[in-house]
Design an enzyme around this catalytic site. Structure first.
Site, PDB file in Angstrom:
ATOM      1  NE  ARG A  13      -2.843  -1.752   2.773  1.00 50.03           N
ATOM      2  CZ  ARG A  13      -3.411  -1.524   4.947  1.00 50.03           C
ATOM      3  NH1 ARG A  13      -3.842  -0.474   5.042  1.00 50.03           N
ATOM      4  NH2 ARG A  13      -2.254  -2.189   5.419  1.00 50.03           N
ATOM      5  N   GLY A 135      -4.404  -6.420  18.789  1.00 48.48           N
ATOM      6  CA  GLY A 135      -4.380  -7.478  19.232  1.00 48.48           C
ATOM      7  C   GLY A 135      -5.109  -7.208  21.013  1.00 48.48           C
ATOM      8  CE1 TYR A 362      28.818  30.248  -7.380  1.00 49.52           C
ATOM      9  CE2 TYR A 362      30.739  31.312  -9.144  1.00 49.52           C
ATOM     10  CZ  TYR A 362      30.256  30.135  -7.680  1.00 49.52           C
ATOM     11  OH  TYR A 362      30.835  29.199  -7.456  1.00 49.52           O
TER      12      TYR A 362
HETATM   13  C1  UD1 Z   1       0.682  -7.653  15.133  1.00 55.49           C
HETATM   14  C2  UD1 Z   1       0.173  -8.167  16.322  1.00 55.49           C
HETATM   15  C3  UD1 Z   1      -0.760  -7.693  16.800  1.00 55.49           C
HETATM   16  C4  UD1 Z   1      -0.613  -6.137  17.221  1.00 55.49           C
HETATM   17  C5  UD1 Z   1      -0.291  -6.049  16.652  1.00 55.49           C
HETATM   18  C6  UD1 Z   1       0.027  -4.823  16.567  1.00 55.49           C
HETATM   19  C7  UD1 Z   1       0.469 -10.446  15.559  1.00 55.49           C
HETATM   20  C8  UD1 Z   1      -0.460 -11.540  15.708  1.00 55.49           C
HETATM   21  N1  UD1 Z   1      -0.458  -9.713  15.732  1.00 55.49           N
HETATM   22  O1  UD1 Z   1      -0.464  -7.743  13.851  1.00 55.49           O
HETATM   23  O2  UD1 Z   1      -1.155  -8.217  18.408  1.00 55.49           O
HETATM   24  O3  UD1 Z   1      -1.430  -5.809  17.900  1.00 55.49           O
HETATM   25  O4  UD1 Z   1       0.991  -6.569  15.804  1.00 55.49           O
HETATM   26  O5  UD1 Z   1       0.977  -3.967  15.816  1.00 55.49           O
HETATM   27  O6  UD1 Z   1       1.375 -10.216  16.312  1.00 55.49           O
HETATM   28  N2  UD1 Z   1       5.547  -9.095   9.630  1.00 55.49           N
HETATM   29  C9  UD1 Z   1       6.909  -9.910   9.587  1.00 55.49           C
HETATM   30  N3  UD1 Z   1       6.820 -11.622   9.396  1.00 55.49           N
HETATM   31  C10 UD1 Z   1       5.142 -12.158   8.864  1.00 55.49           C
HETATM   32  C11 UD1 Z   1       3.944 -11.268   9.389  1.00 55.49           C
HETATM   33  C12 UD1 Z   1       4.768  -9.884   9.960  1.00 55.49           C
HETATM   34  O7  UD1 Z   1       8.220  -9.891   9.351  1.00 55.49           O
HETATM   35  O8  UD1 Z   1       5.200 -13.642   8.701  1.00 55.49           O
HETATM   36  C13 UD1 Z   1       5.957  -8.100   9.822  1.00 55.49           C
HETATM   37  C14 UD1 Z   1       5.339  -7.310   9.109  1.00 55.49           C
HETATM   38  O9  UD1 Z   1       5.926  -6.723   8.237  1.00 55.49           O
HETATM   39  C15 UD1 Z   1       4.724  -5.861  10.277  1.00 55.49           C
HETATM   40  C16 UD1 Z   1       5.063  -6.995  11.446  1.00 55.49           C
HETATM   41  O10 UD1 Z   1       5.420  -8.142  11.381  1.00 55.49           O
HETATM   42  O11 UD1 Z   1       6.475  -5.195  10.272  1.00 55.49           O
HETATM   43  C17 UD1 Z   1       3.520  -6.616  12.313  1.00 55.49           C
HETATM   44  O12 UD1 Z   1       2.787  -8.110  11.393  1.00 55.49           O
HETATM   45  P1  UD1 Z   1       1.201  -7.759  10.911  1.00 55.49           P
HETATM   46  O13 UD1 Z   1       0.671  -8.813  10.236  1.00 55.49           O
HETATM   47  O14 UD1 Z   1       0.663  -6.319  10.451  1.00 55.49           O
HETATM   48  O15 UD1 Z   1       0.570  -7.645  12.327  1.00 55.49           O
HETATM   49  P2  UD1 Z   1      -0.441  -7.049  12.830  1.00 55.49           P
HETATM   50  O16 UD1 Z   1      -1.618  -8.356  11.891  1.00 55.49           O
HETATM   51  O17 UD1 Z   1      -0.661  -5.490  12.292  1.00 55.49           O
END
Ligand code: UD1
Ligand code: CA
Length: 452
Positions: A13, A135, A362
């Site tokens: 995005r 969460g 200049y």
């Molecule tokens: C996560 C938390 C949630 C919290 C929120 C805060 C979990 C399951 N949930 O949710 O409880 O309230 O963050 O913002 O952890 N990432 C990876 N690899 C992956 C998945 C994610 O590197 O396989 C990184 C993403 O790039 C990002 C971060 O981890 O920087 C968080 O991942 P995201 O999928 O945004 O988690 P949320 O659904 O926001």
């Protein structure tokens, strides 16, 4: 302490060729903010950054910085991401998990969090009026944390909980591998949730320490340019507030941008729309007019910089008057009591005490002595198309308007160059040089008229 930073996300995005964590906040990639914040906490070794999308670009950007990388090819969730970093951890010390797209977390918060947690499980939470998307923290009657439920898995009742997970946790190093192995993906998103570790730890009777953030911005992430913009504004407002607290006068705390480190003395005032980049020092009683851009510069005390002035890699001593519309380019050094006026460009030059270049000039590759006056429209011709040459203007010289000084050339001290002169040879001390074409006057000369 070990540090793992999750940064595998693509950031679709953002609509950019750059991976999400390289998107910049105050001219510094989000991941760099997080690395800098973490650096102040851990006495441990290098942080492990989990990368995926744009991995090569991330590595290239941080080339030379002590960071270890774990590759997560497919994004299967935050627990899966942490698992990729496990083999790179060198000891069993506590593991702090951070997010590459959460740039405003501070060293101070992380230090407090680490101290509070010790060798237990730590959870950084915050209260939000609108907790949607986060969460939720589940607590028992005694107030102890028993788990976290993700938005998509939460019941309507759980969704009313306002205490949310920032995502930042500390897990005991001797437990991490064991608990990660127990995490499944039987949930609404089919992902391996890092948050499940909290429930597992609680079920084992482990105490979960929580620290609640006062400033929710510290845990906000950016998934698109709009959120990135919001983070930028929050950061800039915080930096402006810090200046105000230090006693710096700001015309408008919402209209100043600091993209680096701005250090101010006493009684400094900064008008609207100014941008500061890199390391900038404004000494006591410096006044900066509106819409100035100042980068890598030291501005000496009692100096006034007027509107729309650009200063880049330059040093300005005390009691100068600069601008409006002046441009000091790299390698410019101004001594005390210098005046630089409108539409004056100075590059790689030294200007001596009390000298003035007030209008439309200049000055490049020049060594100017003290008490020199440069008239309007003076140009140092420092470039022959291939090589650059220096101009020397000694103390007390008076350079008339519309003069060209063809370098290499020297004007000896206390000499005068008459207006409109092109100086191609060295001028001795205490003399006047002037080159004037004879003026022809034709009386009663008829102006041309249109042919009928
Ligand atoms: C996560 C938390 C949630 C919290 C929120 C805060 C979990 C399951 N949930 O949710 O409880 O309230 O963050 O913002 O952890 N990432 C990876 N690899 C992956 C998945 C994610 O590197 O396989 C990184 C993403 O790039 C990002 C971060 O981890 O920087 C968080 O991942 P995201 O999928 O945004 O988690 P949320 O659904 O926001
Ligand atoms: Ca997120």
């Amino acid at each position: 302490m070990n540090v793992i930073i999750l940064a595998a996300g693509k950031g679709k995005r953002m609509n950019s060729v750059l991976p999400k964590v390289l998107q910049k906040l105050a001219n510094k990639p989000m991941l760099e903010w997080v690395l800098d914040a973490a650096e102040g906490v851990s006495e441990a070794g290098e942080p492990v950054v989990v990368i995926g999308h744009g991995a090569e670009k991330v590595k290239e950007y941080f080339d030379g910085r002590p960071v270890k990388y774990a590759l997560q090819l497919e994004q299967k969730g935050t627990a899966h991401a942490v698992a990729q970093a496990l083999p790179l951890l060198e000891n069993k010390e506590p593991v702090l998990v951070l997010y590459g797209d959460g740039p405003l977390i501070t060293t101070e918060t992380l230090r407090n969090f680490a101290t509070l947690t010790g060798n237990e499980v730590g959870l950084l939470t915050m209260d939000l009026e609108n907790p949607t998307g986060y969460g939720r923290i589940l607590r028992n009657k005694a107030g102890d944390v028993v788990g976290i439920v993700e938005e998509k898995d939460a019941t309507d009742e759980q969704k009313t909980i306002k205490e949310v997970n920032t995502g930042i946790v500390i897990i005991p190093g001797d437990k991490l591998a064991e608990w990660l192995a127990k995490v499944g993906c039987n949930n609404a998103q089919g992902e391996y949730y890092l948050t499940d570790l909290i429930g597992l730890a609680a079920a084992e009777g482990q105490k979960i320490q929580t620290l609640k953030l006062d400033d929710h911005w510290e845990a906000e992430g950016a998934n698109d340019k709009s959120q990135l913009h919001n983070l930028e504004r929050a950061l800039q407002r915080k930096l402006a507030n810090r200046l105000l607290e230090q006693g710096v006068g700001l015309a408008d705390a919402e209209r100043i941008d600091i993209r680096g480190e701005l250090t101010c003395g006493k009684d400094v005032f900064i008008d609207v729309g100014c941008v500061f980049e890199g390391k900038v020092v404004l000494e006591d009683n410096v006044k900066i007019g509106p819409y100035c851009v100042i980068k890598e510069a030291v501005i000496g005390k009692d100096t006034t910089v007027e509107a729309f002035t650009h200063i880049d890699h330059a040093s300005v001593a005390t009691n100068n008057k600069i601008g409006p519309f002046a441009r000091l380019r790299p390698g410019t050094n101004l001594s005390d009591d210098v005046h630089i006026g409108n539409f004056v460009e100075i590059k790689k030059s030294n200007v001596g005490t009390g000298s003035k270049v007030n209008h439309l000039s200049y000055i490049g590759d020049t060594d100017m002595g003290s008490k020199v006056n440069i008239g309007a429209g003076t140009i140092t011709c420092n470039y022959d198309g291939v090589n650059k040459f220096r101009t020397v203007i000694e103390d007390d010289c008076f350079i008339g308007s519309d003069t060209q000084l063809v370098a290499p050339v020297r004007v000896g001290k206390h000499s005068t160059v008459g207006a409109g002169t092109t100086v191609t040879k060295d001028v001795p001390e205490d003399c006047l040089v002037v080159r004037r074409a004879k003026t022809i006057t034709i009386e009663g000369w008829p102006r041309p008229t249109k042919k009928s």
